[in-house]
Design a protein around this motif. Structure first.
Motif, short mmCIF file in Angstrom:
data_model
loop_
_atom_site.label_atom_id
_atom_site.label_comp_id
_atom_site.label_asym_id
_atom_site.label_seq_id
_atom_site.Cartn_x
_atom_site.Cartn_y
_atom_site.Cartn_z
N HIS A 1 17.13 -8.77 32.78
CA HIS A 1 18.39 -9.45 33.10
C HIS A 1 18.17 -10.34 34.33
O HIS A 1 18.63 -10.02 35.43
CB HIS A 1 19.50 -8.44 33.43
CG HIS A 1 19.73 -7.42 32.36
ND1 HIS A 1 20.58 -7.62 31.31
CD2 HIS A 1 19.21 -6.17 32.19
CE1 HIS A 1 20.59 -6.54 30.53
NE2 HIS A 1 19.78 -5.65 31.05
N TYR B 1 16.72 -11.64 28.51
CA TYR B 1 17.74 -12.64 28.21
C TYR B 1 17.52 -13.89 29.05
O TYR B 1 17.03 -13.82 30.17
CB TYR B 1 19.12 -12.07 28.49
CG TYR B 1 19.46 -10.88 27.64
CD1 TYR B 1 19.61 -11.03 26.26
CD2 TYR B 1 19.62 -9.64 28.19
CE1 TYR B 1 19.91 -9.94 25.47
CE2 TYR B 1 19.93 -8.54 27.41
CZ TYR B 1 20.07 -8.69 26.04
OH TYR B 1 20.37 -7.61 25.27
N GLU C 1 22.57 -14.45 30.67
CA GLU C 1 22.89 -13.54 31.78
C GLU C 1 24.22 -13.93 32.42
O GLU C 1 25.06 -13.08 32.70
CB GLU C 1 21.79 -13.58 32.84
CG GLU C 1 20.61 -12.71 32.50
CD GLU C 1 21.05 -11.31 32.15
OE1 GLU C 1 21.63 -10.62 33.00
OE2 GLU C 1 20.83 -10.90 31.00
N HIS D 1 26.62 -8.47 26.36
CA HIS D 1 25.43 -8.90 25.60
C HIS D 1 25.61 -8.54 24.12
O HIS D 1 25.24 -9.31 23.24
CB HIS D 1 24.17 -8.19 26.11
CG HIS D 1 23.57 -8.81 27.35
ND1 HIS D 1 23.33 -10.16 27.46
CD2 HIS D 1 23.12 -8.25 28.50
CE1 HIS D 1 22.77 -10.41 28.65
NE2 HIS D 1 22.64 -9.26 29.31
N HIS E 1 28.61 -5.52 31.55
CA HIS E 1 27.59 -6.55 31.37
C HIS E 1 26.84 -6.31 30.05
O HIS E 1 26.65 -7.22 29.25
CB HIS E 1 26.64 -6.53 32.57
CG HIS E 1 25.49 -7.48 32.49
ND1 HIS E 1 25.49 -8.71 33.09
CD2 HIS E 1 24.29 -7.37 31.87
CE1 HIS E 1 24.35 -9.33 32.84
NE2 HIS E 1 23.59 -8.53 32.10
ZN LIG Z 1 21.84 -8.95 31.12
#
Ligand SMILES: [Zn+2]
Length: 465
Positions: free
Chosen positions: A236, A188, A193, A135, A131
């Motif tokens: 997040h 974010y 996300e 980003h 994850h």
């Molecule tokens: Zn995130």
């Protein structure tokens, strides 16, 4: 002849599907970005240096190597269209107890020890790292900064650092110290996300991990938090139905023979269990006595609370080519990369290295997407409540205008370290959707006297672009 060809094709497909079938995956597109990939690298490198100096690093080779191995394995599977040759994906473990992780532009990533300790499998760790890698690869940090306005690189860098160290890390005692542009860069948007979840799932599958582990890790985080939003979710936010769409993507990706190396995972977890427990971010922040006051007042003294009444004469300030504002002439202007504060002598200072003010106003911008004004206002209030545990819920919203734009005014009470106070929050949306906020702060006993002052200050605002 035909038959043999067919068999070869079937064989190739089988080998491939041991990892992933990629044709039904969701297509992710990197958001527009006015910074260059080289800017990402520069910003991330400087911020990472600051993070390593200011946050407690675990510095354990065995644990670091393990996280590196997982991270490298994933980083190698970033799809070609999201690869930037200047980027360097690095992984450090921070010796803090929360389940958290964050990524800086250009590649530096940091995982909290608590994330490694609470994970149920190596694949769950891989889920968080994939994850974060996403980003970075999608350049979300600078894409967000691109939306926030016309900031100089230095301001962006300081804001990123401020958001991590001043905000995410330190449990702020400050009334509004950590809110502002900085928070916007790391917090974010829900769209980003979801992108990081989906691309992360794809990267996991390409690396041989079952993406469903990302969903179980996120559920673990939400469960661990026990009602209060954990740090992870403050940066997040859950776009909604997170577990469901990750699981759906995982089904499309069909990893049939996932990595299930539990030996290294267990070795690392028992190694961590033998160490003295990690501090929480709050404890660490309290102990970090000699941190610098990066923003705002420049004063390290506690606010005395002995404050002259607001002058009835007003001085007008022009702020960053964005707006004009008039405030009582005996209030001082304190601009930072995050926001601008106007407060009287004795009404501002620092507590535990956090800038605070007890009287005055703070103005800032917050990135905001597709939200109604009230939703955006609620988001600001939620961020505020994270650093102000004694804050009440808003009692209601009053409609009005600021600088000719529709605005909301809402009042919340706060039990601050300096005593009970009242926050009056004015919000409006700028043309590009950015949320503009003004927060007036006064002790409860003086609140009614300050009401008309905040109203007059809010009414004085004129947008200049
Ligand atoms: Zn995130």
């Amino acid at each position: 002849m035909m038959k043999r060809q067919n068999r070869a094709a079937v064989l190739a497909l089988c080998v491939f599907s041991a990892f992933a079938v990629v044709d039904t995956q969701t297509r992710v597109t990197a958001p527009s970005n006015k910074y260059s990939a080289a800017d990402d690298v520069k910003l991330g490198r400087e911020a990472a240096q600051e993070v390593r100096q200011q946050m407690p690093m675990l510095n354990d080779d065995r644990v670091d190597d393990y996280v590196d191995r997982i991270g490298e394995r994933l980083a190698q599977q970033v799809p070609a269209e999201f690869q930037h040759r200047e980027f360097d994906y690095t992984f450090d473990v921070v010796n803090l107890a929360e389940i958290n992780a964050f990524a800086l532009p250009g590649g530096p990533m940091f995982a909290h020890r608590g994330m490694l300790e609470k994970a149920g499998s190596e694949a769950e760790i891989a889920g968080v790292l994939a994850h974060e890698i996403s980003h970075v690869a999608l350049r979300h940090g600078t894409a967000q900064a691109s939306k926030a306005g016309k900031y100089q690189m230095g301001q962006v860098g300081a804001a990123i650092v401020g958001a991590i160290i001043g905000g995410g890390w330190g449990e702020a005692v400050s009334t509004v110290g950590q809110l502002g542009f900085g928070a916007a860069f790391l917090r974010y948007s829900r769209d980003y996300e979801k992108q990081a979840d989906l691309l992360g799932a794809q990267i996991m599958a390409r690396s041989g991990y079952d993406p469903r582990a990302m969903a179980t890790m996120f559920q673990r985080i939400e469960k661990e938090s026990g009602g209060r939003a954990p740090e992870w979710l403050s940066n997040h936010p859950n776009p909604g139905n997170r577990a469901a769409y990750i699981t759906k993507e995982a089904q499309a990706l069909r990893v049939t023979n996932p990595v299930n190396d539990t030996r290294d995972f267990q070795t690392v977890q028992s190694r961590l269990a033998q160490m003295s427990p990690a501090m929480t971010s709050e404890e660490a922040a309290r102990r970090a006595k000699n941190g610098n006051t990066r923003t705002g007042t420049g004063s390290t003294a506690r606010p005395s609370g002995r404050v002259a009444a607001p002058s009835t004469r007003y001085t007008t300030y022009e702020e960053g080519g964005l707006f004009r504002i008039s405030v009582p002439s005996n209030w001082r202007e304190m601009a930072s990369e995050n926001n601008v504060t106007f407060a009287p002598e004795g009404g501002y200072g620092a507590i535990d290295n956090q800038n605070v003010f007890t009287h005055g106003v703070q103005i800032g911008l917050s990135r905001n997407e597709r939200h109604s004004l009230q939703e955006a206002t609620d988001e600001i209030l939620a961020s505020l409540a994270q650093s102000n545990r004694g804050m009440s819920r808003p009692s209601g919203y009053t409609r009005g205008t600021i600088g000719g734009r529709d605005a909301l005014r809402t009042v919340v009470a706060n039990n601050a370290e300096t005593g009970r106070e009242r926050l009056t929050v004015y919000t409006t949306q700028l043309q590009d959707g950015t949320l503009f906020y003004l927060i007036g702060v006064a002790p409860e006993g003086e609140a009614s006297a300050y009401d008309s002052v905040f109203q007059r200050v809010a009414t004085s605002i004129r947008f200049t672009r």
